[in-house]
Write a protein that holds these residues in place. Structure first.
Motif, PDB file in Angstrom:
ATOM      1  N   ALA A 167      45.893  22.603 -44.291  1.00  0.00           N
ATOM      2  CA  ALA A 167      46.725  21.433 -44.532  1.00  0.00           C
ATOM      3  C   ALA A 167      45.843  20.227 -44.808  1.00  0.00           C
ATOM      4  N   ILE A 168      46.199  19.451 -45.822  1.00  0.00           N
ATOM      5  CA  ILE A 168      45.549  18.162 -46.090  1.00  0.00           C
ATOM      6  C   ILE A 168      46.646  17.149 -46.377  1.00  0.00           C
ATOM      7  N   LEU A 169      46.626  16.041 -45.638  1.00  0.00           N
ATOM      8  CA  LEU A 169      47.593  14.963 -45.817  1.00  0.00           C
ATOM      9  C   LEU A 169      46.855  13.655 -46.016  1.00  0.00           C
ATOM     10  N   ASP A 203      56.273  22.356 -41.218  1.00  0.00           N
ATOM     11  CA  ASP A 203      56.762  22.663 -39.871  1.00  0.00           C
ATOM     12  C   ASP A 203      55.774  23.482 -39.049  1.00  0.00           C
ATOM     13  N   SER A 204      54.638  23.843 -39.633  1.00  0.00           N
ATOM     14  CA  SER A 204      53.646  24.679 -38.929  1.00  0.00           C
ATOM     15  C   SER A 204      52.864  23.865 -37.905  1.00  0.00           C
ATOM     16  N   LYS A 205      52.950  24.260 -36.638  1.00  0.00           N
ATOM     17  CA  LYS A 205      52.116  23.638 -35.616  1.00  0.00           C
ATOM     18  C   LYS A 205      50.726  24.252 -35.690  1.00  0.00           C
ATOM     19  N   GLN A 206      49.705  23.376 -35.716  1.00  0.00           N
ATOM     20  CA  GLN A 206      48.332  23.858 -35.840  1.00  0.00           C
ATOM     21  C   GLN A 206      47.464  23.285 -34.725  1.00  0.00           C
ATOM     22  N   LEU A 207      46.471  24.070 -34.347  1.00  0.00           N
ATOM     23  CA  LEU A 207      45.608  23.741 -33.214  1.00  0.00           C
ATOM     24  C   LEU A 207      44.600  22.664 -33.587  1.00  0.00           C
ATOM     25  N   GLU A 219      36.195  24.212 -36.118  1.00  0.00           N
ATOM     26  CA  GLU A 219      36.725  24.860 -37.314  1.00  0.00           C
ATOM     27  C   GLU A 219      37.288  23.861 -38.332  1.00  0.00           C
ATOM     28  N   SER A 220      36.742  22.631 -38.299  1.00  0.00           N
ATOM     29  CA  SER A 220      37.024  21.595 -39.297  1.00  0.00           C
ATOM     30  C   SER A 220      38.401  20.961 -39.165  1.00  0.00           C
ATOM     31  N   GLN A 221      38.773  20.601 -37.930  1.00  0.00           N
ATOM     32  CA  GLN A 221      39.975  19.790 -37.717  1.00  0.00           C
ATOM     33  C   GLN A 221      39.546  18.316 -37.763  1.00  0.00           C
ATOM     34  N   HIS A 235      42.941  16.772 -42.059  1.00  0.00           N
ATOM     35  CA  HIS A 235      42.498  18.085 -42.545  1.00  0.00           C
ATOM     36  C   HIS A 235      42.596  19.075 -41.400  1.00  0.00           C
ATOM     37  N   LEU A 236      43.335  20.157 -41.598  1.00  0.00           N
ATOM     38  CA  LEU A 236      43.462  21.219 -40.603  1.00  0.00           C
ATOM     39  C   LEU A 236      43.080  22.539 -41.263  1.00  0.00           C
ATOM     40  N   GLY A 237      42.397  23.399 -40.513  1.00  0.00           N
ATOM     41  CA  GLY A 237      41.987  24.669 -41.093  1.00  0.00           C
ATOM     42  C   GLY A 237      41.443  25.625 -40.058  1.00  0.00           C
ATOM     43  N   CYS A 238      40.856  26.691 -40.571  1.00  0.00           N
ATOM     44  CA  CYS A 238      40.194  27.676 -39.706  1.00  0.00           C
ATOM     45  C   CYS A 238      38.870  28.043 -40.365  1.00  0.00           C
ATOM     46  N   MET A 239      38.016  27.029 -40.518  1.00  0.00           N
ATOM     47  CA  MET A 239      36.765  27.174 -41.256  1.00  0.00           C
ATOM     48  C   MET A 239      35.621  27.441 -40.283  1.00  0.00           C
ATOM     49  N   LYS A 240      35.408  28.713 -40.007  1.00  0.00           N
ATOM     50  CA  LYS A 240      34.405  29.097 -39.015  1.00  0.00           C
ATOM     51  C   LYS A 240      32.987  28.788 -39.486  1.00  0.00           C
TER      52      LYS A 240
END
Length: 472
Positions: free
Chosen positions: A168-170, A189-193, A432-434, A448-453
């Motif tokens: 997600a990028i806003l 609507d996706s809740k992200q960590l 992970e790049s939150q 910026h939300l993601g799962c960038m290990k």
């Protein structure tokens, strides 16, 4: 005979080597096993029951082998709990879901003393889906301002979403949402960590309590007579809420995320029953307020201090502590999706575990940009906002405030942490790049939300600098 003796000696040597290997492997599994099982159970539980994700999708993206794949899991959709066990039988750990508090690990030491009643979810006003962001959640965006190079901005974001594991990028500009893009499988609507962005949330919650007069920066969470009185009493008296917020307490904490040998953060989050107790019993490393050191442990001591403030408050109870984030911070700004998770002792894991939609993460950003004001309500005092983003004197680059990352360049080294970005840039930062990034001079909030290990600070800086060019 000589040949038989050599064979016997070789056999004995090989047997000894195998015994040593077996011993080392048993030792390693006894250390890593409970942490791996705890991490897998908790993350799978949260992704499924808080994030609303499919089990298989979580395994493919969050829990990739090799070592996570050694844990075999059972997901109970009726009871909303997840059990993980190494090889299907070793070090079994269970995480369970509670409405309003997300997922939490069970622990033998704390069972029977948990707050098991769910929290009542906040109810948005009836016109919430009709009003535009930030005061509502109507779909759609505000028109792209003529002063912004919209095509360039969209191209940078599209490239990032399509080629990286950005979810997600806003972009909010002058209080209006002008860009919103999601990776396939995620939406508004996706809740992200948020991982360590939770630290900044906790700082805001403490700020509300300080504004109320229920806490003080001079409080001594490890002082004489407190629950976690430090063994070095003189040291404990010097550890104030202020030094904890500024990551300058002087306590030992190994902020190491090695995938091989579990270090302090992983043990604290996924094995220990009480994160604050684990961190508070660490020995002294430096005198307080003389050395800056980023520490997830000290943040959880702050979370416990926040809980203790409700025990002291007249007419308040511990349940008020669990309801406090929604009632006093998230509810007033319309960020109804937020969930803050707890450890096995029901202390908020303020260092690491909070969930929300990208739009609600952006609302928190807008609140800070508004100097704590929301509509006609001062949710957080302007004094606290300014305190939060004042550079800690002992941080080498002036890169840290009160649980907020800064680009001030006002530290002893006289250099900015991220040279490509302005001095007034500050941000919430997570594993992970939150990112929730703020540039007051541009009236800009970027999420910026993601799962960038494989995320690096250089890549994050480059993404933000490319996006910022559209606002030149």
């Amino acid at each position: 005979r000589s040949s038989r003796l050599k064979m016997a000696a070789c056999f004995n040597l090989c047997s000894a080597v195998l015994v040593v290997i077996a011993g080392v492997l048993t030792w390693y599994l006894s250390i890593a096993g409970p942490v791996v099982d705890g991490m897998v159970a908790l993350r799978l539980c949260s992704c499924v029951f808080v994030g609303g994700r499919d089990v298989e999708h979580v395994w493919q993206h969050e829990l990739k082998p090799p070592h996570y794949g050694l844990a075999k899991t059972t997901v109970d959709f009726q009871s909303k709990k997840v059990t993980a066990a190494l090889f299907g039988f070793a070090f079994s750990r269970t995480a369970f879901y509670r409405e309003g508090l997300g997922c939490s690990l069970s622990h033998a030491q704390t069972e029977g003393s948990r707050m098991m009643k769910p929290l009542t979810p906040p109810q948005p006003p009836t016109d919430y889906t009709e009003k535009a962001w930030p005061y509502g959640n109507a779909p759609g965006l505000a028109p792209m301002p003529p002063s912004v190079d919209g095509e360039a901005l969209k191209n940078v974001v599209k490239q990032q979403i399509s080629t990286k594991n950005s979810r997600a990028i806003l972009v909010a500009y002058k209080g209006k949402l002008i860009l919103e893009q999601y990776k396939e499988g995620f939406n508004a609507d996706s809740k992200q960590l948020g991982w360590s962005m939770t630290k900044s949330l906790l700082s805001m919650l403490v700020g509300v309590r300080v504004d109320e007069g229920r806490m003080s920066l001079e409080d001594q969470p490890l002082g004489v007579g407190t629950m976690y009185e430090h063994e070095d009493k003189d040291f404990g008296r010097k550890v104030t809420l202020d030094t904890l917020l500024r990551a300058s307490s002087g306590l030992v904490f190994d902020e190491n995320y090695s995938p091989i040998i579990p270090a302090d953060p992983s043990v604290m989050l996924f094995q220990e029953p009480n994160a604050a107790a684990f961190a508070a019993t660490k020995p002294k490393e430096h005198e307080p307020d003389t050395h800056w050191k980023y520490s997830s442990g000290t943040t959880n001591i702050i979370s416990h201090a926040l809980r203790e403030s409700f025990k002291k408050g007249e007419g308040e109870s511990e349940r008020d502590y669990w309801e406090f984030p929604t009632k006093r911070l998230f509810g007033p700004i319309g960020a109804y999706s937020f969930v803050m998770e707890t450890d096995s002792s029901d202390n908020f894991l303020g260092s690491s575990l909070s969930w929300a939609t990208a739009r609600d993460w952006a609302r928190v950003g807008q609140l800070m940009l508004n100097q704590g004001e929301w509509g006609n309500q001062q949710v957080l005092s302007e004094d606290w906002v300014n305190y939060s983003i004042q550079p800690t004197p002992t941080a080498p680059q002036g890169q840290y405030g009160a649980q907020w990352w800064l680009n001030s360049g006002n530290g002893p080294k006289k250099e900015k942490k991220w040279p490509k970005l302005p001095k007034d840039f500050y941000w919430m930062d997570g594993y992970e790049s939150q990112l929730v990034a703020f540039i007051p001079s541009k009236q800009l909030v970027i999420v910026h939300l993601g799962c960038m290990k494989d995320a690096t600070e250089a890549a994050e800086e480059e993404l933000l600098s490319q996006m910022l060019k559209a606002f030149a």
